[in-house]
Write a protein that holds these residues in place. Sequence first.
Motif, PDB file in Angstrom:
ATOM      1  N   LYS A 209      -0.365  -7.638   9.374  1.00  0.00           N
ATOM      2  CA  LYS A 209       0.196  -8.872   9.923  1.00  0.00           C
ATOM      3  C   LYS A 209       1.281  -9.456   9.024  1.00  0.00           C
ATOM      4  O   LYS A 209       2.330  -9.919   9.494  1.00  0.00           O
ATOM      5  CB  LYS A 209      -0.917  -9.893  10.141  1.00  0.00           C
ATOM      6  N   PHE A 210       1.048  -9.430   7.716  1.00  0.00           N
ATOM      7  CA  PHE A 210       1.983 -10.056   6.787  1.00  0.00           C
ATOM      8  C   PHE A 210       3.029  -9.087   6.234  1.00  0.00           C
ATOM      9  O   PHE A 210       3.882  -9.478   5.450  1.00  0.00           O
ATOM     10  CB  PHE A 210       1.211 -10.708   5.633  1.00  0.00           C
ATOM     11  N   HIS A 211       2.927  -7.823   6.646  1.00  0.00           N
ATOM     12  CA  HIS A 211       3.926  -6.858   6.192  1.00  0.00           C
ATOM     13  C   HIS A 211       5.293  -7.231   6.761  1.00  0.00           C
ATOM     14  O   HIS A 211       5.451  -7.518   7.938  1.00  0.00           O
ATOM     15  CB  HIS A 211       3.535  -5.452   6.656  1.00  0.00           C
ATOM     16  N   GLY A 212       6.294  -7.228   5.927  1.00  0.00           N
ATOM     17  CA  GLY A 212       7.649  -7.571   6.363  1.00  0.00           C
ATOM     18  C   GLY A 212       8.015  -9.011   6.081  1.00  0.00           C
ATOM     19  O   GLY A 212       9.179  -9.394   6.178  1.00  0.00           O
ATOM     20  N   ASN A 213       7.009  -9.849   5.694  1.00  0.00           N
ATOM     21  CA  ASN A 213       7.282 -11.250   5.410  1.00  0.00           C
ATOM     22  C   ASN A 213       7.367 -11.550   3.910  1.00  0.00           C
ATOM     23  O   ASN A 213       7.451 -12.704   3.516  1.00  0.00           O
ATOM     24  CB  ASN A 213       6.191 -12.139   6.033  1.00  0.00           C
ATOM     25  N   HIS A 214       7.308 -10.506   3.095  1.00  0.00           N
ATOM     26  CA  HIS A 214       7.290 -10.721   1.651  1.00  0.00           C
ATOM     27  C   HIS A 214       8.708 -10.742   1.091  1.00  0.00           C
ATOM     28  O   HIS A 214       9.621 -10.104   1.608  1.00  0.00           O
ATOM     29  CB  HIS A 214       6.472  -9.626   0.959  1.00  0.00           C
ATOM     30  N   MET A 215       8.883 -11.478   0.005  1.00  0.00           N
ATOM     31  CA  MET A 215      10.189 -11.606  -0.643  1.00  0.00           C
ATOM     32  C   MET A 215      10.277 -10.779  -1.921  1.00  0.00           C
ATOM     33  O   MET A 215      11.372 -10.451  -2.381  1.00  0.00           O
ATOM     34  CB  MET A 215      10.448 -13.085  -0.984  1.00  0.00           C
ATOM     35  N   VAL A 216       9.129 -10.475  -2.502  1.00  0.00           N
ATOM     36  CA  VAL A 216       9.103  -9.758  -3.784  1.00  0.00           C
ATOM     37  C   VAL A 216       8.809  -8.290  -3.536  1.00  0.00           C
ATOM     38  O   VAL A 216       7.882  -7.958  -2.788  1.00  0.00           O
ATOM     39  CB  VAL A 216       8.026 -10.356  -4.716  1.00  0.00           C
ATOM     40  N   PRO A 217       9.588  -7.359  -4.142  1.00  0.00           N
ATOM     41  CA  PRO A 217       9.336  -5.923  -3.954  1.00  0.00           C
ATOM     42  C   PRO A 217       7.953  -5.523  -4.464  1.00  0.00           C
ATOM     43  O   PRO A 217       7.369  -6.179  -5.326  1.00  0.00           O
ATOM     44  CB  PRO A 217      10.444  -5.263  -4.800  1.00  0.00           C
ATOM     45  N   GLY A 218       7.438  -4.410  -3.928  1.00  0.00           N
ATOM     46  CA  GLY A 218       6.162  -3.872  -4.393  1.00  0.00           C
ATOM     47  C   GLY A 218       4.958  -4.393  -3.651  1.00  0.00           C
ATOM     48  O   GLY A 218       3.820  -4.272  -4.126  1.00  0.00           O
ATOM     49  N   TYR A 219       5.182  -4.939  -2.450  1.00  0.00           N
ATOM     50  CA  TYR A 219       4.086  -5.510  -1.674  1.00  0.00           C
ATOM     51  C   TYR A 219       3.009  -4.470  -1.371  1.00  0.00           C
ATOM     52  O   TYR A 219       1.820  -4.699  -1.620  1.00  0.00           O
ATOM     53  CB  TYR A 219       4.642  -6.095  -0.365  1.00  0.00           C
ATOM     54  N   ILE A 220       3.415  -3.318  -0.838  1.00  0.00           N
ATOM     55  CA  ILE A 220       2.449  -2.307  -0.402  1.00  0.00           C
ATOM     56  C   ILE A 220       1.586  -1.783  -1.540  1.00  0.00           C
ATOM     57  O   ILE A 220       0.341  -1.859  -1.473  1.00  0.00           O
ATOM     58  CB  ILE A 220       3.161  -1.147   0.337  1.00  0.00           C
ATOM     59  N   PRO A 221       2.165  -1.215  -2.633  1.00  0.00           N
ATOM     60  CA  PRO A 221       1.284  -0.694  -3.691  1.00  0.00           C
ATOM     61  C   PRO A 221       0.402  -1.764  -4.318  1.00  0.00           C
ATOM     62  O   PRO A 221      -0.752  -1.504  -4.653  1.00  0.00           O
ATOM     63  CB  PRO A 221       2.261  -0.096  -4.717  1.00  0.00           C
ATOM     64  N   THR A 222       0.921  -2.986  -4.462  1.00  0.00           N
ATOM     65  CA  THR A 222       0.120  -4.064  -5.061  1.00  0.00           C
ATOM     66  C   THR A 222      -1.087  -4.405  -4.192  1.00  0.00           C
ATOM     67  O   THR A 222      -2.225  -4.486  -4.674  1.00  0.00           O
ATOM     68  CB  THR A 222       0.978  -5.332  -5.258  1.00  0.00           C
ATOM     69  N   ILE A 223      -0.845  -4.596  -2.888  1.00  0.00           N
ATOM     70  CA  ILE A 223      -1.927  -4.977  -1.983  1.00  0.00           C
ATOM     71  C   ILE A 223      -2.932  -3.842  -1.824  1.00  0.00           C
ATOM     72  O   ILE A 223      -4.162  -4.065  -1.844  1.00  0.00           O
ATOM     73  CB  ILE A 223      -1.359  -5.373  -0.602  1.00  0.00           C
ATOM     74  N   ILE A 224      -2.440  -2.606  -1.684  1.00  0.00           N
ATOM     75  CA  ILE A 224      -3.344  -1.468  -1.467  1.00  0.00           C
ATOM     76  C   ILE A 224      -4.213  -1.217  -2.688  1.00  0.00           C
ATOM     77  O   ILE A 224      -5.434  -1.028  -2.582  1.00  0.00           O
ATOM     78  CB  ILE A 224      -2.542  -0.204  -1.095  1.00  0.00           C
ATOM     79  N   ILE A 225      -3.605  -1.230  -3.872  1.00  0.00           N
ATOM     80  CA  ILE A 225      -4.394  -0.994  -5.088  1.00  0.00           C
ATOM     81  C   ILE A 225      -5.390  -2.142  -5.291  1.00  0.00           C
ATOM     82  O   ILE A 225      -6.537  -1.912  -5.707  1.00  0.00           O
ATOM     83  CB  ILE A 225      -3.473  -0.843  -6.316  1.00  0.00           C
ATOM     84  N   SER A 226      -4.986  -3.358  -4.963  1.00  0.00           N
ATOM     85  CA  SER A 226      -5.919  -4.497  -5.051  1.00  0.00           C
ATOM     86  C   SER A 226      -7.109  -4.283  -4.127  1.00  0.00           C
ATOM     87  O   SER A 226      -8.264  -4.539  -4.502  1.00  0.00           O
ATOM     88  CB  SER A 226      -5.195  -5.794  -4.691  1.00  0.00           C
ATOM     89  N   LEU A 227      -6.841  -3.807  -2.916  1.00  0.00           N
ATOM     90  CA  LEU A 227      -7.912  -3.532  -1.953  1.00  0.00           C
ATOM     91  C   LEU A 227      -8.850  -2.448  -2.481  1.00  0.00           C
ATOM     92  O   LEU A 227     -10.079  -2.571  -2.401  1.00  0.00           O
ATOM     93  CB  LEU A 227      -7.308  -3.100  -0.611  1.00  0.00           C
ATOM     94  N   ILE A 228      -8.276  -1.383  -3.031  1.00  0.00           N
ATOM     95  CA  ILE A 228      -9.080  -0.285  -3.577  1.00  0.00           C
ATOM     96  C   ILE A 228      -9.971  -0.787  -4.709  1.00  0.00           C
ATOM     97  O   ILE A 228     -11.174  -0.478  -4.766  1.00  0.00           O
ATOM     98  CB  ILE A 228      -8.163   0.852  -4.076  1.00  0.00           C
ATOM     99  N   LEU A 229      -9.395  -1.569  -5.621  1.00  0.00           N
ATOM    100  CA  LEU A 229     -10.161  -2.069  -6.762  1.00  0.00           C
ATOM    101  C   LEU A 229     -11.274  -3.010  -6.309  1.00  0.00           C
ATOM    102  O   LEU A 229     -12.390  -2.965  -6.841  1.00  0.00           O
ATOM    103  CB  LEU A 229      -9.225  -2.785  -7.741  1.00  0.00           C
ATOM    104  N   LEU A 230     -10.980  -3.855  -5.318  1.00  0.00           N
ATOM    105  CA  LEU A 230     -11.996  -4.777  -4.812  1.00  0.00           C
ATOM    106  C   LEU A 230     -13.180  -4.016  -4.233  1.00  0.00           C
ATOM    107  O   LEU A 230     -14.339  -4.310  -4.552  1.00  0.00           O
ATOM    108  CB  LEU A 230     -11.384  -5.691  -3.750  1.00  0.00           C
ATOM    109  N   PHE A 231     -12.895  -3.022  -3.403  1.00  0.00           N
ATOM    110  CA  PHE A 231     -13.989  -2.297  -2.757  1.00  0.00           C
ATOM    111  C   PHE A 231     -14.720  -1.381  -3.739  1.00  0.00           C
ATOM    112  O   PHE A 231     -15.914  -1.129  -3.584  1.00  0.00           O
ATOM    113  CB  PHE A 231     -13.463  -1.526  -1.541  1.00  0.00           C
TER     114      PHE A 231
END
Length: 399
Positions: A209-231
């Motif tokens: 949903k929020f993909h494409g609304n970010h201003m800072v580069p690196g959205y995908i790897p940051t969010i995905i790695i955060s998700l992996i670490l959380l789980f």
Amino acid sequence: MEIHNFFLTLFLILITARILGELFARVGIPSVLGELTAGIVLGSSVLGIVEPNEVLKILAEIGIILLLFEVGLETDFTRLKDAGTKSLIVALLGVILPFSFGFLTAHYLFELAFDISLFIGGTLTATSIGITLRVLRDIHMEDTNIAQIVIGAAVIDDVIGIILLVFIYDFSISHEANFEHTLSVAGMVVTFLLLAPAFAKIISFAIHKFHGNHMVPGYIPTIIISLILLFSYLSHLVGAPAILGSFAAGIALSRRFFLPFGAFLSTNEPLLKEVKSNMTPIIQIFTPIFFVMVGLSVDLSIIDFSSSSFWIMGLSFIFIAFFSKFIGAFFIIQKCVRNNALIGISMVPRGEVGLIFAEMGRINNILPNEIYAMLIFVIVITTVVPPFLLKKYFKGECV
């Protein structure tokens, strides 16, 4: 360790793993064996210039959870679900047979103590999902039906293995069977496995949903790695291996996974491609560290190859380790015997999971040095030989 020395250590690990992995691949040997060999060469077995430490263990753990995330991302959940019964049979027999044969042989044939025999049986039940899946990927067979059965069986094997380790450890310390603690761990693990993919899928919807609304580069790897670490953290919190959490996260993001009640959470195909393109380089950096660490954890110098009792016990348990995993695969129906054999071979590698069992027995003064050394030898052989067999026999027709 001082920071500049750590940089040198990490350089040696990465460059040696890359060189030996490339050399092995060029001569037709699975590259993962090159990375394992890099660890053996750098470690106390040969050169002794790199020692396992807490920082390297953390980097290696990141490597294996990223690898399992990638496996989950590319897993066909429908086929994995269809293979469920077969995977369960392979996993259960892959635990029951090695544990029974290993325990009975140790306790009654070699007359070893009861708790020592328990740890030997437990060590033989292990299956290294990381090594098996890496080999399947190296030979481009990770998308076959056999691979789906093996993935399911290896995941179930990991769950049973951690529950068995809890039981054996409790018994060895207190000399009483603590079924209440074992069942509580089992209940938490099963609950996590049932709820985690659904929860992760809902989170993945927010990512879409929020993909494409970010201003800072690196959205995908940051969010995905955060998700992996959380789980991975949540998985560990309930007593399950951390890799099961990352696998659940990958499954949830997979283009092939849909919640029964959530058709609106349809997968964004372009986003999945972006996830893979962003994550692949990171995964390729960290996963070799894990396999090198497996090699570093093996100390061949402690083995007394001149001892006749070492060879008698070692060869006996190597036979049990291969035969018990191999024969379990023949209890499911496949279109040809070769496929059963491939499933059996895929379940043989003990790798880091076997080392965890053996190390747990050693540090708690349960396994004497000679028994520990023998188990290290068994783990090495059962880790190194199956990749060769898989590469050879996957060239057949029945896959």
